[in-house]
Design an enzyme around this catalytic site. Structure first.
Site, short mmCIF file in Angstrom:
data_model
loop_
_atom_site.label_atom_id
_atom_site.label_comp_id
_atom_site.label_asym_id
_atom_site.label_seq_id
_atom_site.Cartn_x
_atom_site.Cartn_y
_atom_site.Cartn_z
N CYS A 31 0.90 -1.15 -0.05
CA CYS A 31 0.00 0.00 -0.04
C CYS A 31 0.93 1.27 -0.12
O CYS A 31 1.57 1.36 1.16
CB CYS A 31 -0.89 -0.11 1.33
SG CYS A 31 -1.91 1.56 1.52
N CYS A 34 -0.02 3.88 2.62
CA CYS A 34 0.29 3.48 4.06
C CYS A 34 1.97 3.90 4.16
O CYS A 34 2.20 4.22 5.23
CB CYS A 34 0.29 1.87 3.97
SG CYS A 34 -1.33 1.41 3.93
#
Length: 106
Positions: A31, A34
């Site tokens: 991600c 993230c």
């Protein structure tokens, strides 16, 4: 204090039974957003260590809790107080915005 890694097995003890509020960052290695907020969360973990624990849960290695909570998109940040989820934020945000949000819910 750095962020802590939390697992399905340790979630109850590390998060729900914590004496102080815990911000859980549900994330995954693949991600991009993230990864973008990870340094800010590390800094906030140091800056706000007296008032909150910041924990990270890898949803790929720990599918139980995210599944029970219905996590559908990441990053997904949830603040727990006294064993209850009291606030949530979806998506990435700059450090200043993360800190302001976190302070408003503590």
């Amino acid at each position: 204090m750095s962020t802590i890694a939390v697992t399905d097995a340790g979630f109850k003890a590390d998060v729900l039974e914590s004496d102080k509020p815990v911000l859980v960052d549900f994330w995954a290695e693949w991600c991009g957003p993230c990864k973008m907020i990870a340094p800010a969360l590390e800094e906030l973990s140091d800056e706000m260590a007296d008032s909150v624990t910041i924990a990270k849960m890898d949803i790929m290695g720990n599918p139980g809790v995210p599944g029970e909570m219905g996590v559908q998109s990441i990053p997904y940040l949830v603040v727990f107080k006294g064993g209850e989820a009291v606030a949530e934020m979806r998506g990435a945000a700059p450090k200043g915005q993360l800190k302001q949000w976190l302070e408003s819910v503590l």
